[in-house]
Design a protein around this motif. Structure first.
Motif, PDB file in Angstrom:
ATOM      1  N   CYS A 165      -3.722  -7.263   9.043  1.00 12.79           N
ATOM      2  CA  CYS A 165      -3.678  -5.942   9.039  1.00 12.79           C
ATOM      3  C   CYS A 165      -5.083  -5.317   9.235  1.00 12.79           C
ATOM      4  O   CYS A 165      -5.559  -4.440   9.956  1.00 12.79           O
ATOM      5  N   HIS A 166      -6.019  -5.708   8.119  1.00 15.24           N
ATOM      6  CA  HIS A 166      -7.358  -5.075   8.115  1.00 15.24           C
ATOM      7  C   HIS A 166      -8.367  -5.916   8.620  1.00 15.24           C
ATOM      8  O   HIS A 166      -9.480  -5.465   8.738  1.00 15.24           O
ATOM      9  N   ARG A 210      -7.234   4.827   6.042  1.00 13.56           N
ATOM     10  CA  ARG A 210      -5.946   4.889   7.192  1.00 13.56           C
ATOM     11  C   ARG A 210      -5.194   6.209   6.693  1.00 13.56           C
ATOM     12  O   ARG A 210      -4.847   7.004   7.660  1.00 13.56           O
ATOM     13  N   ASN A 211      -4.724   6.348   5.498  1.00 10.20           N
ATOM     14  CA  ASN A 211      -3.857   7.548   5.187  1.00 10.20           C
ATOM     15  C   ASN A 211      -4.728   8.557   4.548  1.00 10.20           C
ATOM     16  O   ASN A 211      -5.671   8.511   3.604  1.00 10.20           O
ATOM     17  N   ALA A 240       0.835  -1.362  -0.029  1.00  6.68           N
ATOM     18  CA  ALA A 240      -0.007   0.047   0.020  1.00  6.68           C
ATOM     19  C   ALA A 240       0.830   1.216   0.053  1.00  6.68           C
ATOM     20  O   ALA A 240       0.528   2.251  -0.543  1.00  6.68           O
ATOM     21  N   THR A 292       1.734  -2.397  11.451  1.00  8.17           N
ATOM     22  CA  THR A 292       1.994  -0.808  10.997  1.00  8.17           C
ATOM     23  C   THR A 292       1.729   0.188  12.081  1.00  8.17           C
ATOM     24  O   THR A 292       1.981   1.316  11.467  1.00  8.17           O
ATOM     25  N   ARG A 323       1.229   4.032  -3.099  1.00  7.05           N
ATOM     26  CA  ARG A 323       0.838   5.394  -2.798  1.00  7.05           C
ATOM     27  C   ARG A 323       2.188   6.365  -3.387  1.00  7.05           C
ATOM     28  O   ARG A 323       1.706   7.282  -4.020  1.00  7.05           O
ATOM     29  N   ALA A 334      -5.589   9.184   1.105  1.00  7.96           N
ATOM     30  CA  ALA A 334      -6.368   8.412   0.256  1.00  7.96           C
ATOM     31  C   ALA A 334      -7.802   8.561   0.388  1.00  7.96           C
ATOM     32  O   ALA A 334      -8.623   7.737  -0.055  1.00  7.96           O
ATOM     33  N   CYS A 372      -4.816 -10.068   3.503  1.00  8.18           N
ATOM     34  CA  CYS A 372      -5.374  -8.688   3.960  1.00  8.18           C
ATOM     35  C   CYS A 372      -5.298  -8.506   5.268  1.00  8.18           C
ATOM     36  O   CYS A 372      -5.208  -7.504   6.171  1.00  8.18           O
TER      37      CYS A 372
HETATM   38  C1  HEC Z   1       1.132  -5.276   6.659  1.00  7.27           C
HETATM   39  C2  HEC Z   1       0.027  -4.571   6.916  1.00  7.27           C
HETATM   40  C3  HEC Z   1      -0.986  -4.589   5.772  1.00  7.27           C
HETATM   41  C4  HEC Z   1      -1.475  -5.508   4.952  1.00  7.27           C
HETATM   42  C5  HEC Z   1      -1.130  -7.089   4.964  1.00  7.27           C
HETATM   43  C6  HEC Z   1      -2.451  -4.806   3.960  1.00  7.27           C
HETATM   44  N1  HEC Z   1      -2.512  -3.561   4.355  1.00  7.27           N
HETATM   45 FE1  HEC Z   1      -3.688  -2.006   3.434  1.00  7.27          FE
HETATM   46  N2  HEC Z   1      -2.803  -0.711   4.238  1.00  7.27           N
HETATM   47  C7  HEC Z   1      -1.843  -0.703   5.366  1.00  7.27           C
HETATM   48  C8  HEC Z   1      -1.331   0.567   5.738  1.00  7.27           C
HETATM   49  C9  HEC Z   1      -0.400   0.726   6.527  1.00  7.27           C
HETATM   50  C10 HEC Z   1      -2.211   1.165   4.657  1.00  7.27           C
HETATM   51  C11 HEC Z   1      -1.794   2.790   4.787  1.00  7.27           C
HETATM   52  C12 HEC Z   1      -0.562   3.062   3.818  1.00  7.27           C
HETATM   53  C13 HEC Z   1      -0.295   4.491   3.483  1.00  7.27           C
HETATM   54  O1  HEC Z   1       0.454   4.937   4.199  1.00  7.27           O
HETATM   55  O2  HEC Z   1      -0.799   5.064   2.433  1.00  7.27           O
HETATM   56  C14 HEC Z   1      -2.871   0.629   4.130  1.00  7.27           C
HETATM   57  C15 HEC Z   1      -3.816   1.189   2.878  1.00  7.27           C
HETATM   58  C16 HEC Z   1      -4.531   0.542   2.394  1.00  7.27           C
HETATM   59  C17 HEC Z   1      -5.654   0.992   1.275  1.00  7.27           C
HETATM   60  C18 HEC Z   1      -5.850   2.579   0.919  1.00  7.27           C
HETATM   61  C19 HEC Z   1      -6.485   3.224   1.617  1.00  7.27           C
HETATM   62  C20 HEC Z   1      -6.219   3.691   2.957  1.00  7.27           C
HETATM   63  O3  HEC Z   1      -6.627   3.349   3.980  1.00  7.27           O
HETATM   64  O4  HEC Z   1      -5.330   4.696   3.218  1.00  7.27           O
HETATM   65  C21 HEC Z   1      -6.375   0.069   0.729  1.00  7.27           C
HETATM   66  C22 HEC Z   1      -7.420   0.216  -0.151  1.00  7.27           C
HETATM   67  C23 HEC Z   1      -6.002  -1.183   1.367  1.00  7.27           C
HETATM   68  N3  HEC Z   1      -4.911  -0.988   2.345  1.00  7.27           N
HETATM   69  C24 HEC Z   1      -6.359  -2.368   1.205  1.00  7.27           C
HETATM   70  C25 HEC Z   1      -5.581  -3.505   1.422  1.00  7.27           C
HETATM   71  C26 HEC Z   1      -6.052  -4.896   0.832  1.00  7.27           C
HETATM   72  C27 HEC Z   1      -6.787  -5.034  -0.319  1.00  7.27           C
HETATM   73  C28 HEC Z   1      -4.791  -5.772   1.359  1.00  7.27           C
HETATM   74  C29 HEC Z   1      -4.599  -7.135   0.888  1.00  7.27           C
HETATM   75  C30 HEC Z   1      -4.579  -7.310  -0.277  1.00  7.27           C
HETATM   76  C31 HEC Z   1      -4.129  -4.940   2.355  1.00  7.27           C
HETATM   77  N4  HEC Z   1      -4.542  -3.806   2.321  1.00  7.27           N
HETATM   78  C32 HEC Z   1      -2.960  -5.524   3.013  1.00  7.27           C
HETATM   79  C33 HEC Z   1      -1.705  -1.946   5.809  1.00  7.27           C
HETATM   80  C34 HEC Z   1      -1.771  -3.328   5.348  1.00  7.27           C
END
Ligand code: HEC
Length: 240
Positions: free
Chosen positions: A207-208, A151-152, A121, A218, A125, A155, A204
Motif C-alpha cells: 500500500c505505501h 492519508r487521513n 490502520a 484501499t 484509528r 492523522a 506495508c
Molecule cells: C492494505 C493497505 C495498507 C497496508 C498494508 C498498510 N497501510 Fe498504512 N494506511 C493505509 C490506509 C488506508 C490508511 C489510512 C487509514 C485511515 O483511514 O485512517 C493508512 C494509514 C497509515 C498511517 C497513519 C497516517 C495516515 O496516513 O493516515 C501510518 C503511520 C501507516 N499507515 C503506516 C503503515 C505501516 C508502518 C504499515 C506496515 C506495518 C502499513 N501502514 C500498512 C493502508 C495500508
C-alpha cells in the motif's frame, strides 16, 4: 541545608513521576501495536469473500491481543502490580479495541466481499478515537505521520508532532526507533507527550510502496516508501 534536601527530594519526585509516564506511554503504544498485529495476522481471514461468519469476535481478538502482548513484553498488560492509573488507562484502551472489533462484525462477516477496508490502520484509528472519547481530558493516543505522507486528515501532525518529526525523527543521526518525550502543554493544559517513530516493513509496501502514485487496494495513491523509511509515529498525551 534543609532547603537543599527539600529541592532534591522534590526533583526525585518529578523524575519518578516521569518514569511512570514513560512506562505508561510505552505500554499504550505496545498494546496498540499488539492489537494492530492481531488484525494484520487475521487480514486474510477478514478479506476472505467465501466465508460469512468468520468467528473473529471481540473475545477472540482480546485473547490474541493479550497473548501477543505477553509474548512481546513478557508481562500481562493489565498486571496487578501496575500503577493504578496506568492500569486503568490500559484497560480502557483494550476495551476500546474489543468494542471496535465487536462493532465491526457486520463488515467483517460480509459474505461475498473480499476487501472490506478493515485494516490495522483503520482499526487503530477507530480504537484510538474511542479511547480519546472515554479518557476525555486524561489521555489520548493518535497515529500520525510526516505531513507529506498523511492519508487521513485526522492523522495530520499538530505543531508539536510536526516539529519532533522534522527536527528529530527525520534527522540523519536520530537513532532508529528512539522515542521523544517532553513535559509540555496542549491547548494550555500541562501534559506529558511522547512520540514513537514507526518505519515501513515489507508488509506495508503493498500500500505505501512503489510505484509512487499508483492506487493501492484501499484507493489511496502509494507513497513510494521503502523498507526502513519513517512511516509515521504513535503519539501519546498524558494530561497532568
Ligand atoms: C492494505 C493497505 C495498507 C497496508 C498494508 C498498510 N497501510 Fe498504512 N494506511 C493505509 C490506509 C488506508 C490508511 C489510512 C487509514 C485511515 O483511514 O485512517 C493508512 C494509514 C497509515 C498511517 C497513519 C497516517 C495516515 O496516513 O493516515 C501510518 C503511520 C501507516 N499507515 C503506516 C503503515 C505501516 C508502518 C504499515 C506496515 C506495518 C502499513 N501502514 C500498512 C493502508 C495500508
Amino acid at each position: 541545608m534543609l532547603f537543599c534536601t527539600f529541592i532534591a527530594a522534590d526533583r526525585n519526585f518529578a523524575s519518578a513521576d516521569e518514569a511512570v509516564d514513560i512506562e505508561t506511554g510505552n505500554r499504550l503504544a505496545s498494546v496498540l501495536r499488539a492489537g494492530r498485529g492481531v488484525i494484520s495476522n487475521n487480514q486474510e481471514l477478514i478479506n476472505d469473500a467465501s466465508i460469512g461468519d468468520k468467528g473473529f469476535t471481540g473475545e477472540v481478538f482480546f485473547s490474541a491481543a493479550i497473548e501477543a502482548y505477553l509474548k512481546k513484553n513478557g508481562e500481562h498488560p493489565l498486571d496487578e502490580g501496575l500503577d493504578p492509573e496506568s492500569r486503568s488507562m490500559t484497560e480502557t484502551q483494550i476495551n476500546a479495541m474489543v468494542e471496535v472489533v465487536d462493532e465491526s462484525q457486520e463488515i467483517i462477516n460480509a459474505d461475498g466481499l473480499a476487501f472490506k477496508g478493515f485494516i490495522p490502520a483503520v482499526f487503530a484509528r477507530l480504537a484510538n478515537e474511542k479511547f480519546g472519547e472515554e479518557m476525555a481530558d486524561r489521555a489520548s493516543i493518535k497515529v500520525t505521520a510526516p505531513k507529506e505522507l498523511v492519508r487521513n486528515r485526522k492523522a495530520r501532525p499538530d505543531e508539536w508532532e510536526n516539529e519532533v518529526i522534522v527536527t528529530k525523527f527525520q534527522a540523519a543521526d536520530w537513532p532508529v526507533g528512539e522515542a521523544f518525550f517532553e513535559e509540555t502543554a496542549v491547548d494550555g493544559k500541562p501534559a506529558f507527550r511522547m512520540l514513537i517513530p514507526e518505519y515501513y516493513s515489507e508488509s506495508c509496501l503493498a500500500c505505501h510502496g512503489s510505484p509512487k502514485g499508483e492506487t493501492d487496494v484501499t484507493g489511496f495513491p502509494k507513497e513510494g516508501g521503502s523498507v526502513g523509511d519513517l512511516a509515521g509515529a504513535i503519539s501519546i498525551t498524558l494530561y497532568k
